[in-house]
Design an enzyme around this catalytic site. Structure first.
Site, PDB file in Angstrom:
ATOM      1  CE  LYS A 155      34.128 -34.071 -37.096  1.00 12.86           C
ATOM      2  NZ  LYS A 155      32.981 -33.820 -37.980  1.00 12.86           N
ATOM      3  N   GLY A 208      32.782 -26.515 -30.215  1.00 12.80           N
ATOM      4  CA  GLY A 208      31.498 -27.192 -30.324  1.00 12.80           C
ATOM      5  C   GLY A 208      30.763 -27.128 -29.003  1.00 12.80           C
ATOM      6  CB  SER A 209      27.930 -29.085 -27.765  1.00 11.05           C
ATOM      7  OG  SER A 209      28.435 -30.391 -27.934  1.00 11.05           O
ATOM      8  CB  THR A 210      29.424 -27.535 -22.796  1.00 15.98           C
ATOM      9  OG1 THR A 210      29.653 -26.139 -23.069  1.00 15.98           O
ATOM     10  CG2 THR A 210      30.014 -27.871 -21.442  1.00 15.98           C
ATOM     11  CB  VAL A 212      30.926 -32.975 -28.154  1.00 19.18           C
ATOM     12  CG1 VAL A 212      32.036 -33.655 -28.948  1.00 19.18           C
ATOM     13  CG2 VAL A 212      29.571 -33.536 -28.574  1.00 19.18           C
ATOM     14  N   GLY A 213      32.671 -31.414 -25.866  1.00 14.93           N
ATOM     15  CA  GLY A 213      33.952 -30.895 -25.390  1.00 14.93           C
ATOM     16  C   GLY A 213      34.448 -31.633 -24.154  1.00 14.93           C
ATOM     17  CD  GLU A 230      37.697 -20.762 -27.886  1.00 19.39           C
ATOM     18  OE1 GLU A 230      36.774 -20.328 -27.154  1.00 19.39           O
ATOM     19  OE2 GLU A 230      38.839 -20.258 -27.896  1.00 19.39           O
ATOM     20  CB  CYS A 264      29.656 -19.820 -29.218  1.00 20.17           C
ATOM     21  SG  CYS A 264      30.896 -19.037 -30.238  1.00 20.17           S
ATOM     22  CD  GLU A 357      25.366 -22.527 -26.865  1.00 15.85           C
ATOM     23  OE1 GLU A 357      25.733 -23.712 -26.905  1.00 15.85           O
ATOM     24  OE2 GLU A 357      26.110 -21.566 -27.133  1.00 15.85           O
TER      25      GLU A 357
HETATM   26  P1  NAP Z   1      29.003 -30.503 -31.479  1.00 23.64           P
HETATM   27  O1  NAP Z   1      27.895 -31.426 -31.689  1.00 23.64           O
HETATM   28  O2  NAP Z   1      29.710 -30.520 -30.189  1.00 23.64           O
HETATM   29  O3  NAP Z   1      30.017 -30.767 -32.687  1.00 23.64           O
HETATM   30  C1  NAP Z   1      31.201 -30.035 -32.853  1.00 23.64           C
HETATM   31  C2  NAP Z   1      32.172 -30.850 -33.666  1.00 23.64           C
HETATM   32  O4  NAP Z   1      32.585 -31.992 -32.904  1.00 23.64           O
HETATM   33  C3  NAP Z   1      31.588 -31.392 -34.951  1.00 23.64           C
HETATM   34  O5  NAP Z   1      32.565 -31.373 -35.963  1.00 23.64           O
HETATM   35  C4  NAP Z   1      31.238 -32.819 -34.573  1.00 23.64           C
HETATM   36  O6  NAP Z   1      31.178 -33.686 -35.668  1.00 23.64           O
HETATM   37  C5  NAP Z   1      32.399 -33.165 -33.670  1.00 23.64           C
HETATM   38  N1  NAP Z   1      32.181 -34.302 -32.784  1.00 23.64           N
HETATM   39  C6  NAP Z   1      31.011 -34.890 -32.411  1.00 23.64           C
HETATM   40  N2  NAP Z   1      31.247 -35.936 -31.613  1.00 23.64           N
HETATM   41  C7  NAP Z   1      32.590 -36.041 -31.467  1.00 23.64           C
HETATM   42  C8  NAP Z   1      33.442 -36.927 -30.747  1.00 23.64           C
HETATM   43  N3  NAP Z   1      32.963 -37.926 -30.012  1.00 23.64           N
HETATM   44  N4  NAP Z   1      34.772 -36.732 -30.819  1.00 23.64           N
HETATM   45  C9  NAP Z   1      35.279 -35.711 -31.534  1.00 23.64           C
HETATM   46  N5  NAP Z   1      34.526 -34.858 -32.253  1.00 23.64           N
HETATM   47  C10 NAP Z   1      33.182 -35.007 -32.202  1.00 23.64           C
HETATM   48  O7  NAP Z   1      28.564 -28.997 -31.668  1.00 23.64           O
HETATM   49  P2  NAP Z   1      27.713 -28.412 -32.854  1.00 23.64           P
HETATM   50  O8  NAP Z   1      26.325 -28.836 -32.600  1.00 23.64           O
HETATM   51  O9  NAP Z   1      28.338 -28.716 -34.139  1.00 23.64           O
HETATM   52  O10 NAP Z   1      27.941 -26.833 -32.622  1.00 23.64           O
HETATM   53  C11 NAP Z   1      27.198 -26.092 -31.753  1.00 23.64           C
HETATM   54  C12 NAP Z   1      27.939 -25.825 -30.457  1.00 23.64           C
HETATM   55  O11 NAP Z   1      29.223 -25.254 -30.686  1.00 23.64           O
HETATM   56  C13 NAP Z   1      27.246 -24.828 -29.577  1.00 23.64           C
HETATM   57  O12 NAP Z   1      27.153 -25.331 -28.272  1.00 23.64           O
HETATM   58  C14 NAP Z   1      28.131 -23.596 -29.605  1.00 23.64           C
HETATM   59  O13 NAP Z   1      28.090 -22.761 -28.494  1.00 23.64           O
HETATM   60  C15 NAP Z   1      29.457 -24.179 -29.788  1.00 23.64           C
HETATM   61  N6  NAP Z   1      30.353 -23.175 -30.387  1.00 23.64           N
HETATM   62  C16 NAP Z   1      31.310 -22.582 -29.598  1.00 23.64           C
HETATM   63  C17 NAP Z   1      32.155 -21.640 -30.120  1.00 23.64           C
HETATM   64  C18 NAP Z   1      33.221 -20.982 -29.294  1.00 23.64           C
HETATM   65  O14 NAP Z   1      34.134 -20.429 -29.865  1.00 23.64           O
HETATM   66  N7  NAP Z   1      33.162 -21.038 -27.987  1.00 23.64           N
HETATM   67  C19 NAP Z   1      32.044 -21.296 -31.451  1.00 23.64           C
HETATM   68  C20 NAP Z   1      31.062 -21.905 -32.224  1.00 23.64           C
HETATM   69  C21 NAP Z   1      30.235 -22.858 -31.660  1.00 23.64           C
HETATM   70  P3  NAP Z   1      29.760 -33.981 -36.404  1.00 23.64           P
HETATM   71  O15 NAP Z   1      29.133 -32.659 -36.664  1.00 23.64           O
HETATM   72  O16 NAP Z   1      30.137 -34.654 -37.651  1.00 23.64           O
HETATM   73  O17 NAP Z   1      28.994 -34.802 -35.455  1.00 23.64           O
END
Ligand code: NAP
Ligand code: MG
Length: 454
Positions: A155, A208-210, A212-213, A230, A264, A357
């Site tokens: 996804k 993604g974000s901590t 949602v993680g 991650e 990130c 962040e």
């Molecule tokens: P996010 O809101 O957590 O979304 C990440 C992914 O999870 C998206 O595909 C999102 O879908 C999906 N998602 C949302 N709700 C969900 C649920 N309940 N169940 C399963 N999946 C769900 O993060 P973001 O705003 O896209 O990205 C930014 C964050 O990613 C930052 O905090 C950044 O640090 C982190 N990041 C970490 C790394 C690493 O390797 N450590 C790398 C890149 C980014 P939708 O977008 O369709 O809602």
């Protein structure tokens, strides 16, 4: 498929395309097809699976320019970055195409027979990708998973589906069997949540974000479903007075403003030894003023826009007034979600710009007095993903790199992610590691079999 999503170019605010979104029923159907495809994919001879992955890498290579242009239009990445990202996908697939023939178990000495271990694939892997690096992060999950004999449902973030959809087409063109690698554009709360909840998905790879993680981990706990996370970061760039201050200052902007800070690994806190603070800040101001923030399609551009209007509002909330702004770079006027490179000098160690962040082109600089204080401030964070250390003292480089609680550090550089070295976070930055030689094992279960010689 009931709903659609309009993809918006963040540099122009124009609609690029409209994408059909998967609903829950379509997601379940895709998972069921993936589960069936797994039964044949896992049986494909190692050399054949390797050859198909090499063909996939070649197809990506041939399509690099198109993938890069899609990313510029969808995500506002600079064309230079987007070309690197497409090349990274090619390299990651090529690297793991060497896995199938090398997924070697052990033969362990026992009496009364033979003991052997096997690395069995898990089944259907659900890969959930964020919007900030749609191409590389996707491949870090799907390539080792496929190589180890699993099938993948992936996804992309709702905001950035275009390159992921193209990669699925390229996989088919390269000859990967139908349903081995499927891309499901959709909402996290629908498609992503279904990956977590479905008993037919064997493992989740989430970036993604901590916040949602944490939800994903809790959801997986109900089924004891393995998960790689991650998550976020608040990485420190630690500059000691004995370093090459000019080089440290010249490279500090790209370490935090690359991809408009939506990284990130962004070094979003700069810790500078007090005796070198003024010298560093003078050189840093010059370097920040030189960052070219402009049309991402232009070869000379170094920083593009933020991903969306909502995200720009969020980033802006960290800079409510000019009080803490030391200096700023420039950004275009007019349409597009622009935000200038911004340097803050907070005085309160509890200031939220030092702990949360921001995920935008905003960096906070703080002075420190000695090595112990530098390590203490660097570790004063819930996160531990990345970081840099600038010093000419090798002993100090060893002590500080061992002292900072972080998964990926670099000394006298800002490099962090190489596909052939492990990547991942300490503390709230994640769980497990991606990339490097061991990544395929994270997509297997070790099976031990004893054969009696009677
Ligand atoms: P996010 O809101 O957590 O979304 C990440 C992914 O999870 C998206 O595909 C999102 O879908 C999906 N998602 C949302 N709700 C969900 C649920 N309940 N169940 C399963 N999946 C769900 O993060 P973001 O705003 O896209 O990205 C930014 C964050 O990613 C930052 O905090 C950044 O640090 C982190 N990041 C970490 C790394 C690493 O390797 N450590 C790398 C890149 C980014 P939708 O977008 O369709 O809602
Ligand atoms: Mg989100």
């Amino acid at each position: 498929m009931t709903t659609t999503y309009d993809v918006i170019n963040p540099a122009t605010e124009q609609r690029v395309t409209t994408v059909d979104l998967f609903d829950e029923a379509a997601t379940d159907a895709a998972i069921a097809r993936s589960r069936r495809a797994f039964e044949t994919w896992r049986q494909v001879a190692p050399g054949d699976r390797a050859r198909l992955l090499r063909r996939f890498a070649e197809a990506v290579d041939a399509d690099r320019e198109r993938l890069a242009q899609l990313e510029v239009a969808n995500s506002g990445h600079t064309i230079g970055n987007a070309r690197w990202e497409a090349g990274n996908v090619r390299d990651v697939i090529a690297y793991y195409s060497a896995t199938p023939e090398r997924l070697i178990g052990q033969q362990i000495p026992v009496s009364g027979g033979i003991d052997v271990t096997f690395h069995e694939p898990l089944g259907v892997i659900g890969v959930i990708v964020p919007w900030n690096f749609p191409m590389p992060i996707a491949s870090w999950g799907f390539a080792p998973a496929l190589a180890a004999g699993n099938t993948v449902v992936m996804k992309p973030a709702e905001l950035t589906p275009m390159t992921a959809m193209r990669l699925a087409e390229l996989a088919l063109d390269a000859g990967l069997p139908e349903d081995v690698f499927q891309v499901l554009p959709g909402k996290g709360s629908v498609v992503g949540q279904r990956f977590v909840d479905s008993p037919d998905v064997a493992k989740i790879v989430f970036t993604g974000s901590t916040d949602v993680g944490r939800q994903v981990l809790a959801g997986c706990a109900a089924q004891i479903k393995p998960v790689t996370l991650e998550l976020g970061g608040k990485s420190a760039n630690v500059v000691f007075a004995d370093a090459d201050i000019e080089q440290a200052a010249a490279t500090a902007p790209s370490a935090v403003f690359d991809n408009a800070g939506q990284d990130c690994c962004a070094r979003s806190r700069i810790l500078v030894e007090r005796t070198a603070y003024d010298e560093f800040m003078a050189a840093f101001e010059t370097a920040v003023g030189r960052v070219v923030v402009a049309d991402p399609a232009d070869d000379k551009t170094e920083m593009g826009p933020l991903i969306s209007a909502a995200h720009r509002d969020r980033v802006s909330s960290y800079v409510p007034d000019e009080s803490l702004v030391a200096f700023r770079g420039t950004a275009p006027d007019g349409p597009g979600f622009w935000f200038p490179p911004t340097v803050l000098t907070p005085t309160d160690p509890r200031d939220r710009v030092l702990h949360e962040e921001i995920f935008g082109p905003v960096v906070a600089v703080v002075p420190f007095d000695d090595e112990a204080e530098a390590i203490r401030i660097a570790n004063d964070s819930e996160f531990g993903l990345s970081g840099s250390i600038w010093t000419r003292d090798i002993g100090r480089a060893i002590r500080v790199s061992r002292g900072i609680e972080s998964g990926n550090l670099s000394v006298n550089s800002h490099s962090s992610v190489r596909y052939w070295t492990p990547f991942g976070g300490f503390k709230a930055s994640g769980l497990g590691r991606e990339l490097g030689p061991d990544a395929p094992l994270a997509f297997t279960e070790t099976k031990n079999v004893f054969f009696a010689d009677n």
